[in-house]
Every structure is written in C-alpha cells, then in structure tokens.
Motif scaffolding. Structure first.
Motif, mmCIF file in Angstrom:
data_model
loop_
_atom_site.group_PDB
_atom_site.id
_atom_site.type_symbol
_atom_site.label_atom_id
_atom_site.label_comp_id
_atom_site.label_asym_id
_atom_site.label_seq_id
_atom_site.Cartn_x
_atom_site.Cartn_y
_atom_site.Cartn_z
ATOM 1 N N LEU A 35 31.142 56.298 50.358
ATOM 2 C CA LEU A 35 31.868 55.962 51.587
ATOM 3 C C LEU A 35 31.273 54.708 52.238
ATOM 4 O O LEU A 35 32.001 53.786 52.610
ATOM 5 N N CYS A 36 29.959 54.681 52.351
ATOM 6 C CA CYS A 36 29.283 53.498 52.936
ATOM 7 C C CYS A 36 29.593 52.249 52.119
ATOM 8 O O CYS A 36 29.876 51.175 52.670
ATOM 9 N N ALA A 37 29.552 52.384 50.804
ATOM 10 C CA ALA A 37 29.844 51.244 49.932
ATOM 11 C C ALA A 37 31.275 50.765 50.114
ATOM 12 O O ALA A 37 31.527 49.554 50.200
ATOM 13 N N ASP A 38 32.225 51.694 50.197
ATOM 14 C CA ASP A 38 33.631 51.308 50.347
ATOM 15 C C ASP A 38 33.882 50.551 51.646
ATOM 16 O O ASP A 38 34.632 49.583 51.669
ATOM 17 N N VAL A 39 33.253 50.996 52.737
ATOM 18 C CA VAL A 39 33.407 50.291 54.007
ATOM 19 C C VAL A 39 32.915 48.843 53.849
ATOM 20 O O VAL A 39 33.588 47.888 54.253
ATOM 21 N N CYS A 40 31.761 48.696 53.239
ATOM 22 C CA CYS A 40 31.198 47.348 53.047
ATOM 23 C C CYS A 40 32.065 46.498 52.123
ATOM 24 O O CYS A 40 32.287 45.308 52.384
ATOM 25 N N TRP A 41 32.583 47.095 51.042
ATOM 26 C CA TRP A 41 33.419 46.319 50.112
ATOM 27 C C TRP A 41 34.723 45.873 50.756
ATOM 28 O O TRP A 41 35.220 44.784 50.462
ATOM 29 N N VAL A 42 35.308 46.713 51.608
ATOM 30 C CA VAL A 42 36.544 46.312 52.303
ATOM 31 C C VAL A 42 36.294 45.013 53.067
ATOM 32 O O VAL A 42 37.068 44.049 52.967
ATOM 33 N N ILE A 43 35.225 44.973 53.813
ATOM 34 C CA ILE A 43 34.917 43.777 54.609
ATOM 35 C C ILE A 43 34.591 42.594 53.691
ATOM 36 O O ILE A 43 35.058 41.478 53.921
ATOM 37 N N HIS A 44 33.821 42.841 52.634
ATOM 38 C CA HIS A 44 33.472 41.777 51.689
ATOM 39 C C HIS A 44 34.734 41.146 51.077
ATOM 40 O O HIS A 44 34.916 39.932 51.123
ATOM 41 N N TYR A 45 35.598 41.984 50.504
ATOM 42 C CA TYR A 45 36.801 41.458 49.841
ATOM 43 C C TYR A 45 37.781 40.837 50.831
ATOM 44 O O TYR A 45 38.480 39.879 50.496
ATOM 45 N N LEU A 46 37.832 41.370 52.030
ATOM 46 C CA LEU A 46 38.660 40.770 53.073
ATOM 47 C C LEU A 46 38.179 39.344 53.356
ATOM 48 O O LEU A 46 38.976 38.416 53.456
ATOM 49 N N CYS A 47 36.874 39.176 53.468
ATOM 50 C CA CYS A 47 36.293 37.857 53.787
ATOM 51 C C CYS A 47 36.489 36.829 52.672
ATOM 52 O O CYS A 47 36.510 35.635 52.943
ATOM 53 N N ILE A 48 36.623 37.299 51.422
ATOM 54 C CA ILE A 48 36.837 36.334 50.329
ATOM 55 C C ILE A 48 38.311 36.306 49.893
ATOM 56 O O ILE A 48 38.646 35.720 48.868
ATOM 57 N N PHE A 49 39.177 36.929 50.689
ATOM 58 C CA PHE A 49 40.627 36.922 50.444
ATOM 59 C C PHE A 49 40.982 37.467 49.061
ATOM 60 O O PHE A 49 41.740 36.854 48.316
ATOM 61 N N ALA A 50 40.416 38.645 48.752
ATOM 62 C CA ALA A 50 40.661 39.293 47.461
ATOM 63 C C ALA A 50 41.270 40.682 47.697
ATOM 64 O O ALA A 50 40.571 41.690 47.695
ATOM 65 N N PRO A 51 42.611 40.727 47.906
ATOM 66 C CA PRO A 51 43.251 42.003 48.236
ATOM 67 C C PRO A 51 43.153 43.048 47.130
ATOM 68 O O PRO A 51 43.119 44.239 47.412
ATOM 69 N N GLY A 52 43.094 42.611 45.881
ATOM 70 C CA GLY A 52 42.995 43.566 44.774
ATOM 71 C C GLY A 52 41.735 44.404 44.854
ATOM 72 O O GLY A 52 41.717 45.552 44.427
ATOM 73 N N VAL A 55 42.044 46.689 48.708
ATOM 74 C CA VAL A 55 42.955 47.834 48.816
ATOM 75 C C VAL A 55 42.347 49.130 48.275
ATOM 76 O O VAL A 55 42.335 50.146 48.979
ATOM 77 N N PRO A 56 41.829 49.152 47.046
ATOM 78 C CA PRO A 56 41.303 50.435 46.554
ATOM 79 C C PRO A 56 40.088 50.928 47.343
ATOM 80 O O PRO A 56 39.874 52.131 47.476
ATOM 81 N N ASN A 57 39.314 50.011 47.893
ATOM 82 C CA ASN A 57 38.173 50.429 48.705
ATOM 83 C C ASN A 57 38.625 50.963 50.054
ATOM 84 O O ASN A 57 38.015 51.884 50.603
ATOM 85 N N LEU A 58 39.693 50.406 50.590
ATOM 86 C CA LEU A 58 40.264 50.904 51.840
ATOM 87 C C LEU A 58 40.788 52.328 51.645
ATOM 88 O O LEU A 58 40.511 53.222 52.444
ATOM 89 N N VAL A 59 41.507 52.531 50.559
ATOM 90 C CA VAL A 59 41.991 53.877 50.232
ATOM 91 C C VAL A 59 40.798 54.806 49.992
ATOM 92 O O VAL A 59 40.806 55.972 50.383
ATOM 93 N N GLY A 60 39.749 54.249 49.389
ATOM 94 C CA GLY A 60 38.550 55.029 49.098
ATOM 95 C C GLY A 60 37.885 55.592 50.342
ATOM 96 O O GLY A 60 37.299 56.681 50.312
ATOM 97 N N ILE A 61 37.967 54.880 51.454
ATOM 98 C CA ILE A 61 37.380 55.380 52.699
ATOM 99 C C ILE A 61 38.038 56.709 53.085
ATOM 100 O O ILE A 61 37.350 57.688 53.375
ATOM 101 N N GLY A 62 39.349 56.741 53.049
ATOM 102 C CA GLY A 62 40.059 57.992 53.343
ATOM 103 C C GLY A 62 39.739 59.073 52.323
ATOM 104 O O GLY A 62 39.528 60.242 52.683
ATOM 105 N N ARG A 63 39.677 58.668 51.070
ATOM 106 C CA ARG A 63 39.379 59.611 49.984
ATOM 107 C C ARG A 63 38.021 60.280 50.208
ATOM 108 O O ARG A 63 37.902 61.495 50.162
ATOM 109 N N GLU A 64 37.001 59.466 50.487
ATOM 110 C CA GLU A 64 35.670 60.041 50.656
ATOM 111 C C GLU A 64 35.578 60.909 51.913
ATOM 112 O O GLU A 64 34.859 61.906 51.926
ATOM 113 N N LEU A 65 36.309 60.539 52.969
ATOM 114 C CA LEU A 65 36.295 61.364 54.188
ATOM 115 C C LEU A 65 36.855 62.755 53.908
ATOM 116 O O LEU A 65 36.409 63.742 54.505
#
Length: 174
Positions: A35-52, A55-65
């Motif tokens: 969960l911690c990793a997914d939160v960080c990856w969402v921000i990382h990929y957002l900052c480098i404009f890499a939606p691919g 998206v799966p890390n964003l969904v992963g946050i809900g999944r892990e919760l």
C-alpha cells in the motif's frame, strides 16, 4: 525541475517499501508495505506523466485497503473484490492507454491482484517476479530510472528472501 525531484523522492520511497515487502513473512505486513509503495508510485508516475504506471498503482491503493482487512472483516474476504479490482484495472487501462506499452503495467497489476489475494506469501513472491519484469520493461520505455533500479532490486530482494527461507529451513533440520 520540482516535478523531477518529487518523482525521485516518491520513487525512492516506493522502492524502499517494495524492498521491505519481500522480507515479510506476515501477509498483512506485506500488504501494508505494498500500500505504501502504491501511494508513492502513483505520485512518481504522475510527476513523469506516465499514466500506464500510475493507473494500476492507483487501483492498487483501493485493493490493498480491502485486502489488508481480509483476515478480520468478513466483507473483505469475498472473491468479489479481486474480480472487481481486476475489472477496474482493465477498464481504466483501456481508457487511458495511449500506447501499447501501457498495457504491461496493467497486465502486471492483474497478477499482483491475484498474488495479494492468495494467503500464501511464498506464492505472492513467486508471482512478483514476472510482475517486476513487466514493470522493468515499462520503466525503460517511460524513462523511470528509479523504477528500473527498483524492479532490479525487487527481483534481488525476492531471491534474497527465498535464500533466507531456505537457510532457515535448513537450520531447523540441523
């Protein structure tokens, strides 16, 4: 420049969390680090404009919760959840995929969902090897250097975990 620094900081946080995942024997702790990793990856990929990758890390946050509550809460133990998260992931992946390479992390996330649903941390780790390989290829294409390092280290961490387990089992027989 600030986005690049932010992407590196959160990429490093994700990398640290993912390294610690594979050292866990307890399923709940494994999921919390994911969960911690997914939160960080969402921000990382957002900052480098890499939606691919985002998206799966964003969904992963809900999944892990949901998955972290699987042992204590009856509602979280339904097979409905992994199916739902796989469908959400695939749907959002299709909507946001502007290049074929974006399907690699989406596909990898399907496998992550299955691996985290399983109650066997060893199987979770085994399934994580092809997942890391898929993200490694994606990271090369989108220029996520910290992602490249992360996936390489993740594979190393999984190998270390298996070696450590094997040595511990060997000590039990001595």
């Amino acid at each position: 420049m600030p986005l690049k620094i932010i992407s590196w900081l959160f990429g490093f946080g994700a990398m640290l969390s993912l390294f610690l995942i594979y050292q866990q024997k307890n399923r709940k702790k494994l999921i919390i680090f994911k969960l911690c990793a997914d939160v960080c990856w969402v921000i990382h990929y957002l900052c480098i404009f890499a939606p691919g990758g985002m998206v799966p890390n964003l969904v992963g946050i809900g999944r892990e919760l949901v998955f972290v509550n699987r042992e204590e809460k009856k509602w979280a133990n339904s097979v409905f959840w992994p199916i739902l998260f796989i469908l959400i992931n695939l749907t959002l992946g299709i909507i946001t995929a502007n290049r074929p390479i974006n399907f690699l992390p989406i596909t990898a996330s399907v496998f992550v969902t299955v691996s985290l649903w399983l109650k066997n941390p060893t199987l979770t780790k085994i399934i994580s090897v092809p997942v890391s390989a898929a993200f490694l290829i994606y990271d090369i294409f989108v220029g996520s250097y910290i992602g490249i390092v992360n996936e390489s280290l993740a594979i190393c961490s999984i190998i270390i975990s298996f070696i450590k387990s094997k040595l511990e089992r060997k000590e039990d027989y001595v």
